[in-house]
Scaffold this motif. Structure first.
Motif, PDB file in Angstrom:
ATOM      1  N   SER A 120       0.814  -1.217   0.000  1.00 34.25           N
ATOM      2  CA  SER A 120       0.000   0.000   0.000  1.00 34.25           C
ATOM      3  C   SER A 120       0.850   1.270   0.000  1.00 34.25           C
ATOM      4  O   SER A 120       0.309   2.379   0.012  1.00 34.25           O
ATOM      5  CB  SER A 120      -0.930   0.002   1.215  1.00 34.25           C
ATOM      6  N   LYS A 121       2.166   1.089   0.019  1.00 31.60           N
ATOM      7  CA  LYS A 121       3.118   2.203   0.007  1.00 31.60           C
ATOM      8  C   LYS A 121       2.947   3.132   1.209  1.00 31.60           C
ATOM      9  O   LYS A 121       3.199   4.337   1.124  1.00 31.60           O
ATOM     10  CB  LYS A 121       2.997   2.992  -1.295  1.00 31.60           C
ATOM     11  N   LYS A 122       2.499   2.547   2.329  1.00 31.75           N
ATOM     12  CA  LYS A 122       2.386   3.309   3.572  1.00 31.75           C
ATOM     13  C   LYS A 122       3.667   3.258   4.388  1.00 31.75           C
ATOM     14  O   LYS A 122       3.779   3.899   5.428  1.00 31.75           O
ATOM     15  CB  LYS A 122       1.207   2.796   4.397  1.00 31.75           C
ATOM     16  N   SER A 123       4.612   2.463   3.904  1.00 36.15           N
ATOM     17  CA  SER A 123       5.904   2.353   4.574  1.00 36.15           C
ATOM     18  C   SER A 123       6.964   2.040   3.531  1.00 36.15           C
ATOM     19  O   SER A 123       6.679   1.374   2.528  1.00 36.15           O
ATOM     20  CB  SER A 123       5.878   1.253   5.645  1.00 36.15           C
ATOM     21  N   LYS A 124       8.163   2.537   3.747  1.00 34.99           N
ATOM     22  CA  LYS A 124       9.255   2.295   2.817  1.00 34.99           C
ATOM     23  C   LYS A 124      10.009   1.026   3.196  1.00 34.99           C
ATOM     24  O   LYS A 124      10.008   0.602   4.345  1.00 34.99           O
ATOM     25  CB  LYS A 124      10.218   3.483   2.816  1.00 34.99           C
ATOM     26  N   LYS A 125      10.653   0.418   2.203  1.00 36.53           N
ATOM     27  CA  LYS A 125      11.457  -0.771   2.447  1.00 36.53           C
ATOM     28  C   LYS A 125      12.562  -0.455   3.446  1.00 36.53           C
ATOM     29  O   LYS A 125      13.257   0.545   3.326  1.00 36.53           O
ATOM     30  CB  LYS A 125      12.065  -1.267   1.131  1.00 36.53           C
ATOM     31  N   GLY A 126      12.714  -1.330   4.435  1.00 36.67           N
ATOM     32  CA  GLY A 126      13.729  -1.127   5.464  1.00 36.67           C
ATOM     33  C   GLY A 126      13.231  -0.363   6.671  1.00 36.67           C
ATOM     34  O   GLY A 126      13.949  -0.242   7.668  1.00 36.67           O
ATOM     35  N   ALA A 127      12.001   0.177   6.596  1.00 39.54           N
ATOM     36  CA  ALA A 127      11.443   0.905   7.741  1.00 39.54           C
ATOM     37  C   ALA A 127      11.104  -0.077   8.859  1.00 39.54           C
ATOM     38  O   ALA A 127      10.798  -1.245   8.613  1.00 39.54           O
ATOM     39  CB  ALA A 127      10.199   1.672   7.322  1.00 39.54           C
ATOM     40  N   HIS A 128      11.163   0.397  10.076  1.00 42.70           N
ATOM     41  CA  HIS A 128      10.911  -0.455  11.237  1.00 42.70           C
ATOM     42  C   HIS A 128       9.431  -0.410  11.622  1.00 42.70           C
ATOM     43  O   HIS A 128       8.756   0.613  11.456  1.00 42.70           O
ATOM     44  CB  HIS A 128      11.757  -0.009  12.429  1.00 42.70           C
ATOM     45  N   ILE A 129       8.937  -1.513  12.110  1.00 41.30           N
ATOM     46  CA  ILE A 129       7.593  -1.554  12.686  1.00 41.30           C
ATOM     47  C   ILE A 129       7.708  -2.072  14.117  1.00 41.30           C
ATOM     48  O   ILE A 129       8.667  -2.770  14.461  1.00 41.30           O
ATOM     49  CB  ILE A 129       6.627  -2.455  11.880  1.00 41.30           C
ATOM     50  N   ALA A 130       6.737  -1.714  14.930  1.00 40.64           N
ATOM     51  CA  ALA A 130       6.703  -2.213  16.310  1.00 40.64           C
ATOM     52  C   ALA A 130       6.362  -3.704  16.271  1.00 40.64           C
ATOM     53  O   ALA A 130       5.324  -4.093  15.730  1.00 40.64           O
ATOM     54  CB  ALA A 130       5.672  -1.445  17.113  1.00 40.64           C
ATOM     55  N   PHE A 131       7.242  -4.535  16.837  1.00 38.51           N
ATOM     56  CA  PHE A 131       7.021  -5.982  16.815  1.00 38.51           C
ATOM     57  C   PHE A 131       6.393  -6.481  18.108  1.00 38.51           C
ATOM     58  O   PHE A 131       5.816  -7.568  18.148  1.00 38.51           O
ATOM     59  CB  PHE A 131       8.350  -6.705  16.557  1.00 38.51           C
ATOM     60  N   GLY A 132       6.488  -5.679  19.162  1.00 36.12           N
ATOM     61  CA  GLY A 132       5.917  -6.070  20.447  1.00 36.12           C
ATOM     62  C   GLY A 132       4.443  -6.419  20.387  1.00 36.12           C
ATOM     63  O   GLY A 132       4.008  -7.400  21.010  1.00 36.12           O
ATOM     64  N   PRO A 133       3.621  -5.639  19.647  1.00 36.95           N
ATOM     65  CA  PRO A 133       2.197  -5.981  19.572  1.00 36.95           C
ATOM     66  C   PRO A 133       1.941  -7.374  19.001  1.00 36.95           C
ATOM     67  O   PRO A 133       1.036  -8.077  19.464  1.00 36.95           O
ATOM     68  CB  PRO A 133       1.632  -4.895  18.642  1.00 36.95           C
ATOM     69  N   TYR A 134       2.737  -7.785  18.036  1.00 38.20           N
ATOM     70  CA  TYR A 134       2.520  -9.093  17.411  1.00 38.20           C
ATOM     71  C   TYR A 134       3.025 -10.213  18.319  1.00 38.20           C
ATOM     72  O   TYR A 134       2.433 -11.296  18.360  1.00 38.20           O
ATOM     73  CB  TYR A 134       3.199  -9.118  16.042  1.00 38.20           C
ATOM     74  N   LEU A 135       4.089  -9.932  19.060  1.00 37.18           N
ATOM     75  CA  LEU A 135       4.528 -10.893  20.076  1.00 37.18           C
ATOM     76  C   LEU A 135       3.442 -11.041  21.145  1.00 37.18           C
ATOM     77  O   LEU A 135       3.156 -12.159  21.597  1.00 37.18           O
ATOM     78  CB  LEU A 135       5.831 -10.432  20.718  1.00 37.18           C
ATOM     79  N   SER A 136       2.832  -9.924  21.525  1.00 39.72           N
ATOM     80  CA  SER A 136       1.769  -9.965  22.542  1.00 39.72           C
ATOM     81  C   SER A 136       0.577 -10.776  22.046  1.00 39.72           C
ATOM     82  O   SER A 136       0.021 -11.598  22.785  1.00 39.72           O
ATOM     83  CB  SER A 136       1.325  -8.541  22.889  1.00 39.72           C
ATOM     84  N   ILE A 137       0.193 -10.557  20.790  1.00 43.27           N
ATOM     85  CA  ILE A 137      -0.915 -11.326  20.215  1.00 43.27           C
ATOM     86  C   ILE A 137      -0.573 -12.802  20.189  1.00 43.27           C
ATOM     87  O   ILE A 137      -1.389 -13.664  20.547  1.00 43.27           O
ATOM     88  CB  ILE A 137      -1.237 -10.820  18.792  1.00 43.27           C
ATOM     89  N   GLY A 138       0.660 -13.119  19.790  1.00 44.77           N
ATOM     90  CA  GLY A 138       1.093 -14.517  19.755  1.00 44.77           C
ATOM     91  C   GLY A 138       1.066 -15.165  21.126  1.00 44.77           C
ATOM     92  O   GLY A 138       0.627 -16.312  21.279  1.00 44.77           O
ATOM     93  N   ILE A 139       1.515 -14.428  22.141  1.00 44.02           N
ATOM     94  CA  ILE A 139       1.522 -14.954  23.509  1.00 44.02           C
ATOM     95  C   ILE A 139       0.102 -15.220  23.990  1.00 44.02           C
ATOM     96  O   ILE A 139      -0.183 -16.269  24.578  1.00 44.02           O
ATOM     97  CB  ILE A 139       2.250 -13.977  24.455  1.00 44.02           C
ATOM     98  N   VAL A 140      -0.817 -14.281  23.729  1.00 48.53           N
ATOM     99  CA  VAL A 140      -2.202 -14.440  24.191  1.00 48.53           C
ATOM    100  C   VAL A 140      -2.866 -15.636  23.502  1.00 48.53           C
ATOM    101  O   VAL A 140      -3.487 -16.485  24.156  1.00 48.53           O
ATOM    102  CB  VAL A 140      -3.016 -13.165  23.934  1.00 48.53           C
ATOM    103  N   ILE A 141      -2.734 -15.725  22.182  1.00 48.90           N
ATOM    104  CA  ILE A 141      -3.355 -16.836  21.448  1.00 48.90           C
ATOM    105  C   ILE A 141      -2.770 -18.168  21.891  1.00 48.90           C
ATOM    106  O   ILE A 141      -3.496 -19.151  22.091  1.00 48.90           O
ATOM    107  CB  ILE A 141      -3.181 -16.651  19.930  1.00 48.90           C
ATOM    108  N   SER A 142      -1.463 -18.194  22.066  1.00 50.60           N
ATOM    109  CA  SER A 142      -0.812 -19.433  22.483  1.00 50.60           C
ATOM    110  C   SER A 142      -1.210 -19.826  23.899  1.00 50.60           C
ATOM    111  O   SER A 142      -1.415 -21.006  24.196  1.00 50.60           O
ATOM    112  CB  SER A 142       0.708 -19.277  22.384  1.00 50.60           C
ATOM    113  N   LEU A 143      -1.339 -18.833  24.777  1.00 49.43           N
ATOM    114  CA  LEU A 143      -1.734 -19.099  26.158  1.00 49.43           C
ATOM    115  C   LEU A 143      -3.133 -19.693  26.225  1.00 49.43           C
ATOM    116  O   LEU A 143      -3.389 -20.641  26.970  1.00 49.43           O
ATOM    117  CB  LEU A 143      -1.661 -17.805  26.963  1.00 49.43           C
ATOM    118  N   LEU A 144      -4.041 -19.144  25.419  1.00 48.52           N
ATOM    119  CA  LEU A 144      -5.437 -19.580  25.471  1.00 48.52           C
ATOM    120  C   LEU A 144      -5.698 -20.822  24.617  1.00 48.52           C
ATOM    121  O   LEU A 144      -6.463 -21.709  25.021  1.00 48.52           O
ATOM    122  CB  LEU A 144      -6.357 -18.448  25.003  1.00 48.52           C
TER     123      LEU A 144
END
Length: 255
Positions: free
Chosen positions: A216-240
């Motif tokens: 969607s060209k909302k971010s450039k190649k090599g730009a950083h994204i917050a990964f903590g939210p996806y780790l949090s989602i993974g932890i919650v889904i895995s826990l439940l």
């Protein structure tokens, strides 16, 4: 559904929105270095201290028409949405665990992860204090669930966090230090099998979101994204649902 059970679901929802209201305070104050335990709530636009009748989660937003009573500035819809999500989390935990201590402990874990998620989205950082806070209910879960061995939890602590740390050494800034600490504590909480599930889910969802940003060209190649939210989602889904996901996956090879 029995009336008493319905009342318990409603009670769980109200507890959820009240705690989520406090989580909103954490999300706002922690990045600013402000105490979450001291000082009354105030409007961030006019700094007017809020009265007790302005602090009812969700209901205050509706009654005030989404505006501050004093300066008429718009109240962020996100705060109310987080309160509503907190209510849903309360219902989810009660529905999943019913009458057990897991309801309270898992609820606390998910609410801490909610705070981590929103702060990481906002600031690209994960506060050490919240990671330490997450460690407390993780130790409680170890006591409640001795079927997950200490060895499994120790392996879980390192099984993803160590490779992530090595990647940071080789490729600086590919992950944040907070991400490593978060999945380390999450690994201790889950044990090594469920930690792998959590890591896979995080990479899958985070990767899909990164591809979306690039396409969607909302971010450039090599730009950083917050990964903590996806780790949090993974932890919650895995826990439940982690064990159910593992069993469903293994069943594909047992037909």
């Amino acid at each position: 559904m029995e009336p008493i059970l319905m009342l318990l679901y409603i009670y769980s929802f109200f507890i959820g929105i009240v705690v989520a209201s406090f989580i909103n305070v954490v999300i706002y104050r922690v990045p600013l270095g402000l105490s979450v335990a001291k000082g009354r709530s105030y409007c961030p636009s006019c700094n007017h201290q809020l009265a007790w009748y302005d602090l009812f989660p969700i209901f205050s937003y509706v009654f005030l028409g989404g505006k501050c009573r004093y300066c008429k500035a718009k109240i962020p819809m996100r705060d109310t949405l987080i309160e509503f999500i907190g209510g849903l989390i309360g219902i989810l935990c009660f529905h999943h665990y019913q009458f057990s201590w897991d309801v309270l402990v898992v609820f606390v874990i998910i609410m801490i992860l909610l705070a981590i998620t929103m702060i990481d989205f906002d600031t690209m950082t994960i506060p050490n204090g919240l990671v330490i806070a997450l460690a407390v209910p993780s130790v409680v879960m170890m006591l409640l669930h001795p079927e997950v061995s200490l060895v499994s939890r120790i392996i879980g602590f390192f099984i993803i966090s160590l490779p992530m740390y090595l990647l940071i050494v080789l490729i600086p800034d590919c992950f944040g230090g907070g991400d490593v600490k978060l999945i380390a504590v999450g690994g201790f909480l889950l044990g090594w099998q469920l930690t792998l599930v959590a890591g896979f889910i995080a990479i899958l969802i985070g990767g899909c979101y990164a591809v979306y940003l690039l396409v969607s060209k909302k971010s450039k190649k090599g730009a950083h994204i917050a990964f903590g939210p996806y780790l949090s989602i993974g932890i919650v889904i895995s826990l439940l649902y982690g064990n159910s996901l593992i069993n469903a996956y293994l069943s594909l090879f047992l037909l």
